[in-house]
Enzyme design. Structure first.
Site, PDB file in Angstrom:
ATOM      1  CE  LYS A 113      -8.715  -3.008   3.853  1.00 34.32           C
ATOM      2  NZ  LYS A 113      -7.546  -2.307   3.364  1.00 34.32           N
ATOM      3  CG  ASP A 115      -3.190   3.943   4.321  1.00 34.54           C
ATOM      4  OD1 ASP A 115      -4.199   3.756   5.034  1.00 34.54           O
ATOM      5  OD2 ASP A 115      -2.968   3.290   3.275  1.00 34.54           O
ATOM      6  CD1 TRP A 159      -2.139  -2.138   1.987  1.00 34.63           C
ATOM      7  CD2 TRP A 159      -2.913  -1.356   0.034  1.00 34.63           C
ATOM      8  NE1 TRP A 159      -3.133  -2.976   1.558  1.00 34.63           N
ATOM      9  CE2 TRP A 159      -3.624  -2.529   0.370  1.00 34.63           C
ATOM     10  CE3 TRP A 159      -3.221  -0.706  -1.149  1.00 34.63           C
ATOM     11  CZ2 TRP A 159      -4.626  -3.054  -0.442  1.00 34.63           C
ATOM     12  CZ3 TRP A 159      -4.227  -1.221  -1.966  1.00 34.63           C
ATOM     13  CH2 TRP A 159      -4.910  -2.382  -1.608  1.00 34.63           C
TER      14      TRP A 159
HETATM   15  C1  LIG Z   1      -7.037  -1.892   2.068  1.00 33.30           C
HETATM   16  C2  LIG Z   1      -6.008  -0.848   2.162  1.00 33.30           C
HETATM   17  C3  LIG Z   1      -5.886   0.157   1.180  1.00 33.30           C
HETATM   18  C4  LIG Z   1      -6.758   0.217  -0.061  1.00 33.30           C
HETATM   19  O1  LIG Z   1      -8.025   0.567   0.277  1.00 33.30           O
HETATM   20  P1  LIG Z   1      -9.153   0.829  -0.836  1.00 33.30           P
HETATM   21  O2  LIG Z   1     -10.237   1.451  -0.023  1.00 33.30           O
HETATM   22  O3  LIG Z   1      -9.504  -0.504  -1.417  1.00 33.30           O
HETATM   23  O4  LIG Z   1      -8.598   1.751  -1.851  1.00 33.30           O
HETATM   24  C5  LIG Z   1      -4.939   1.134   1.369  1.00 33.30           C
HETATM   25  N1  LIG Z   1      -4.132   1.129   2.450  1.00 33.30           N
HETATM   26  C6  LIG Z   1      -4.210   0.172   3.398  1.00 33.30           C
HETATM   27  C7  LIG Z   1      -3.303   0.219   4.571  1.00 33.30           C
HETATM   28  C8  LIG Z   1      -5.155  -0.838   3.278  1.00 33.30           C
HETATM   29  O5  LIG Z   1      -5.237  -1.788   4.228  1.00 33.30           O
END
Ligand SMILES: *Cc1c(COP(=O)(O)O)cnc(C)c1O
Length: 360
Positions: free
Chosen positions: A195, A171, A101
């Site tokens: 998540k 993030d 990511w």
């Molecule tokens: C799942 C995830 C993403 C991507 O998320 P989307 O909403 O599918 O774009 C980005 N960063 C992390 C840390 C993730 O776990």
């Protein structure tokens, strides 16, 4: 009705209480005569829902007044572009690459300016967090970027990097609300909610007010400017209204559980049960350096691909679902987010013990 223990990395398990409440309110939301899915986002009823959601989140995370909370769409992945478009005034930013990511965010940023990789753990398949106490951050970098919890590899920053006074952007998709945070250490905290908070379709961005400006990269679409959404209190256009409503319920559930301090305690207990077993197991092994282990995503292997596949299959038959590791790394991964009950982790460990006895 029978529910399984769902160890999916995302979309993931939600508190049963929240789902039941949403079911009860499905046809008639509190006397409105309609579902939240059917109501105008400009209605008074909905205004209360989104305002309360924001207030509860502010309360939970102790978000200071000079930070804005935005409910957006486009997934966490859209932030990979929005961040450079809005923050790269000098067209330069530092990225710490600790997994897929972070790497995707890094590659996206290169479209807009000079993205500099200042640290990486790619040399050992992202199984650790690099030392970030003294990084070669360019003086004129607009921000330093991290993925705080690496969903795929199961690592977590236990201390934030030394940014040398630069703005930190994080993030937190897979560790959102899993423990207390000091919001003031960040310029931007963002995450997809699917998540650890709610249903897919909502991204929450917590951003320091001074970072919200008209001074964005030329060509930035109206919808991708933080200012557009901040000025309109996340109601510039139709927001992911139902998703925000469920997030609001989860915020209330976390408050009822005792807030983020309590969440952290429970999460440490749950992760401890699993890691303690992994440390003593003769068959299963954790794949992450001990001090960098995530409380949320726990990858492990047997060392044999066939046994891994057999484990995932038998676990599913026993009501323990979605334990297959990410397609890029194989093995297993148990995601044990806030809504995963302690019993779920205990059941998993019992099952692993039985499997070990049969196959060890
Ligand atoms: C799942 C995830 C993403 C991507 O998320 P989307 O909403 O599918 O774009 C980005 N960063 C992390 C840390 C993730 O776990």
């Amino acid at each position: 009705m029978s529910r399984v223990y769902n160890f999916s990395a995302g979309p993931a398990v939600l508190p049963e209480e929240v789902l039941k409440e949403a079911a009860d309110e499905m046809l008639d939301y509190r006397g409105s005569g309609m579902s939240v899915m059917e109501m105008s986002h400009r209605s008074k009823v909905y205004d209360t829902i989104i305002k309360e959601a924001e207030a509860d989140l502010r309360d939970l995370m102790k978000i200071p007044d000079h930070y804005r909370v935005l409910f957006l769409q486009g997934g966490a992945s859209q932030q990979f572009a929005m961040i450079p478009m809005n923050l790269m005034k000098n067209r330069k930013a530092a990225y710490i690459v600790t997994g897929q990511w972070a790497k995707k965010a890094f590659q996206e940023a290169k479209i807009y300016g000079e993205a500099v990789e200042v640290a990486s753990s790619a040399d050992q398949t992202f199984s650790y967090i690099p030392d970030c106490s003294d990084l070669p951050i360019p003086e004129d970098a607009d921000y330093v970027y991290i993925c705080e919890n690496n969903t795929i590899y199961g690592t977590k920053f236990k201390t934030l990097p030394n940014t040398n006074g630069h703005t930190l952007v994080a993030d937190v998709s897979s560790c959102f609300l899993s423990e207390p945070v000091d919001v003031t250490k960040y310029g931007v905290i963002y995450g997809g909610v699917q998540k650890n908070i709610g249903p897919a379709g909502v991204v929450i961005v917590i951003i320091r007010e001074d970072l919200i400006t008209e001074d964005v990269l030329p060509g930035t679409p109206t919808m991708l400017k933080y200012k557009t959404h901040a000025d309109a209190d996340s109601l510039y256009n139709t927001p992911p209204a139902y998703g925000i409503y469920i997030c609001g319920k989860v915020f209330k559930w976390i408050k009822k559980m005792g807030g983020l301090t309590a969440m952290k305690e429970i999460n440490e207990r749950k992760a401890g049960i699993l890691y303690d077993f992994l440390d003593e197991s003769t068959l299963f092994k954790g794949t992450v350096r001990r001090q960098d282990r995530s409380l949320m995503n726990v990858p492990f292997v047997t060392g044999s691909e066939e046994l891994d596949a057999e484990f995932v299959k038998e676990a599913k038959a026993a009501g323990l679902e979605n334990l297959k590791g990410h397609r890029s790394v194989g093995g297993m991964r148990a995601s044990i987010y806030n809504a995963m009950p302690v019993e779920g982790v205990c059941r998993l460990v019992e099952f692993m013990k039985e499997f070990e006895k049969k196959n060890g």
